[in-house]
Design a protein around this motif. Structure first.
Motif, short mmCIF file in Angstrom:
data_model
loop_
_atom_site.label_atom_id
_atom_site.label_comp_id
_atom_site.label_asym_id
_atom_site.label_seq_id
_atom_site.Cartn_x
_atom_site.Cartn_y
_atom_site.Cartn_z
N ARG A 72 2.47 27.26 10.17
CA ARG A 72 3.18 26.05 10.60
C ARG A 72 4.03 26.32 11.83
N ASP A 73 4.19 25.27 12.65
CA ASP A 73 5.13 25.35 13.76
C ASP A 73 6.54 25.04 13.27
N THR A 74 7.50 25.06 14.17
CA THR A 74 8.90 24.86 13.78
C THR A 74 9.09 23.52 13.09
N LYS A 75 8.47 22.47 13.61
CA LYS A 75 8.61 21.15 13.00
C LYS A 75 8.07 21.16 11.58
N GLY A 76 6.92 21.79 11.39
CA GLY A 76 6.32 21.86 10.06
C GLY A 76 7.17 22.67 9.09
N LEU A 77 7.78 23.74 9.57
CA LEU A 77 8.65 24.55 8.72
C LEU A 77 9.91 23.78 8.34
N MET A 78 10.45 23.01 9.30
CA MET A 78 11.61 22.20 8.99
C MET A 78 11.29 21.14 7.94
N GLN A 79 10.09 20.59 8.00
CA GLN A 79 9.69 19.62 6.99
C GLN A 79 9.66 20.26 5.61
N PHE A 80 9.19 21.51 5.54
CA PHE A 80 9.15 22.20 4.25
C PHE A 80 10.54 22.51 3.73
N THR A 81 11.41 23.07 4.57
CA THR A 81 12.74 23.44 4.08
C THR A 81 13.55 22.20 3.72
N ALA A 82 13.33 21.10 4.43
CA ALA A 82 14.01 19.85 4.06
C ALA A 82 13.51 19.36 2.71
N MET A 83 12.20 19.51 2.46
CA MET A 83 11.63 19.07 1.19
C MET A 83 12.18 19.90 0.03
N THR A 84 12.31 21.21 0.20
CA THR A 84 12.85 22.03 -0.88
C THR A 84 14.31 21.67 -1.14
N GLY A 85 15.05 21.39 -0.08
CA GLY A 85 16.43 20.98 -0.25
C GLY A 85 16.56 19.67 -0.99
N GLU A 86 15.56 18.79 -0.85
CA GLU A 86 15.59 17.51 -1.56
C GLU A 86 15.60 17.70 -3.07
N LEU A 87 14.98 18.79 -3.55
CA LEU A 87 14.99 19.05 -4.99
C LEU A 87 16.41 19.30 -5.47
N VAL A 88 17.16 20.13 -4.76
CA VAL A 88 18.55 20.39 -5.15
C VAL A 88 19.39 19.12 -5.04
N LYS A 89 19.18 18.35 -3.97
CA LYS A 89 19.90 17.07 -3.83
C LYS A 89 19.61 16.16 -5.02
N ALA A 90 18.36 16.12 -5.46
CA ALA A 90 17.98 15.28 -6.59
C ALA A 90 18.63 15.77 -7.88
N MET A 91 18.70 17.09 -8.05
CA MET A 91 19.34 17.65 -9.24
C MET A 91 20.82 17.30 -9.29
N ARG A 92 21.49 17.37 -8.15
CA ARG A 92 22.92 17.10 -8.13
C ARG A 92 23.22 15.60 -8.15
N ALA A 93 22.28 14.78 -7.67
CA ALA A 93 22.52 13.33 -7.59
C ALA A 93 22.16 12.61 -8.87
N CYS A 94 21.25 13.13 -9.67
CA CYS A 94 20.87 12.42 -10.89
C CYS A 94 22.07 12.41 -11.83
N PRO A 95 22.35 11.30 -12.49
CA PRO A 95 23.56 11.20 -13.31
C PRO A 95 23.52 12.02 -14.58
N GLN A 96 22.33 12.40 -15.03
CA GLN A 96 22.21 13.12 -16.30
C GLN A 96 22.55 14.62 -16.11
N PRO A 97 23.35 15.19 -17.00
CA PRO A 97 23.56 16.64 -16.96
C PRO A 97 22.24 17.39 -17.15
N ILE A 98 22.10 18.51 -16.45
CA ILE A 98 20.89 19.32 -16.50
C ILE A 98 21.23 20.69 -17.06
N ILE A 99 20.51 21.09 -18.10
CA ILE A 99 20.68 22.40 -18.71
C ILE A 99 19.45 23.24 -18.36
N ALA A 100 19.68 24.41 -17.78
CA ALA A 100 18.58 25.34 -17.50
C ALA A 100 18.51 26.36 -18.62
N ALA A 101 17.32 26.55 -19.19
CA ALA A 101 17.07 27.57 -20.21
C ALA A 101 16.26 28.68 -19.55
#
Length: 275
Positions: free
Chosen positions: A88-117
């Protein structure tokens, strides 16, 4: 690639991980045990989409995130993610890293507490998913590794430099992010990364029990607690006190607050409904 989910999660058929819902608790299981449950482009996106959809699903009151086959998550799949990224070029890599960050944003934004086992390996993005959860239960044999530097990358991945120091302190977070070494289960407990450790055969049951206890509580208030824990990172003490005054006043308008009072007067246990 999954990008959106409409309707309640109970009717959703997950394609790239396992989703089970019982008694208000949704369990997300990374389910590729033969490879220690690595993430793919699709599982990243689907997990984020499920958590985003949960914001609008009142039937789901808590999440458990876990892995199948004695491991939590080995991070991004070497063949399905790491290899393709090299082309991937820089733009493509930025799209990937932004997508992975969206997972953490979704985890912190969802109102339900999340327990990791967390049992076995929790490496790279797997360690991040554990970190981004609200509560972490582990085993003595668990090995959590923020190993980005081992593959020539910085430790500042998916919010690690923001969240990890708040859990275990700046010095300990720096050590893990600079060295990429594994954090054992007993050490993770001593450092405050794990809330508790259990034997592997009872870990899932302990996580489910804790999730049920949370699900039985005042869910509007739980969501408010999670929101304020997130927001107050960037507030002064005076701002935090003012924001909490507003948040608590809103909680006092709920029927759950009245139910708690009525139950106390009647010397009964309140039955919360989240309204």
């Amino acid at each position: 690639m999954i990008t959106a989910i409409s309707g309640p999660l109970a009717s959703y058929a997950a394609q790239h991980l396992r989703l089970d819902i019982e008694g208000g608790v949704a369990t997300l299981t990374l389910n590729r045990p033969e490879r220690k449950n690595p993430l793919t482009f699709d599982s990243y996106a689907e997990m984020a989409a499920i958590l985003r959809a949960a914001t609008h699903d009142d039937a789901v009151k808590a999440f458990v995130v876990t892995g199948a086959g004695g491991n939590f998550c080995s991070g991004g799949d070497v063949h399905e993610i790491i290899g393709p990224l090299l082309d991937r070029d820089t733009k493509g890599l930025m799209q990937f890293t932004a997508m992975t960050g969206e997972l953490v944003k979704a985890m912190r934004a969802c109102p339900q507490p999340i327990i990791a086992a967390i049992d076995g390996i929790a490496a790279g993005a797997g360690a991040i998913i554990a970190m981004a959860s609200d509560i972490r239960l582990g085993t003595a044999r668990a090995k959590t590794a923020f190993l980005f530097n081992r593959v020539g990358l910085a430790g500042c991945d998916m919010g690690a430099c923001a969240i990890l120091p708040r859990i275990i302190g700046q010095g300990r977070a720096s050590e893990l992010l600079y060295l990429g070494r594994s954090l054992g289960g007993e050490e993770a407990l001593a450092w405050g990364f794990f809330n508790a450790i259990h034997e592997p055969d009872v870990l899932q049951g302990a996580a489910a029990k804790l999730a049920r206890e949370i699900a039985e509580g005042p869910n509007f208030a739980h969501a408010m607690t999670k929101r304020m824990l997130q927001m107050e990172w960037a507030m002064s003490l005076d701002q935090a006190i003012e924001a909490e005054a507003v948040a608590q006043a809103l909680c006092m308008t709920t029927q759950d607050f009245r139910r708690a009072y009525d139950a106390f007067v009647a010397k009964q246990r309140p039955q919360f409904k989240g309204d």
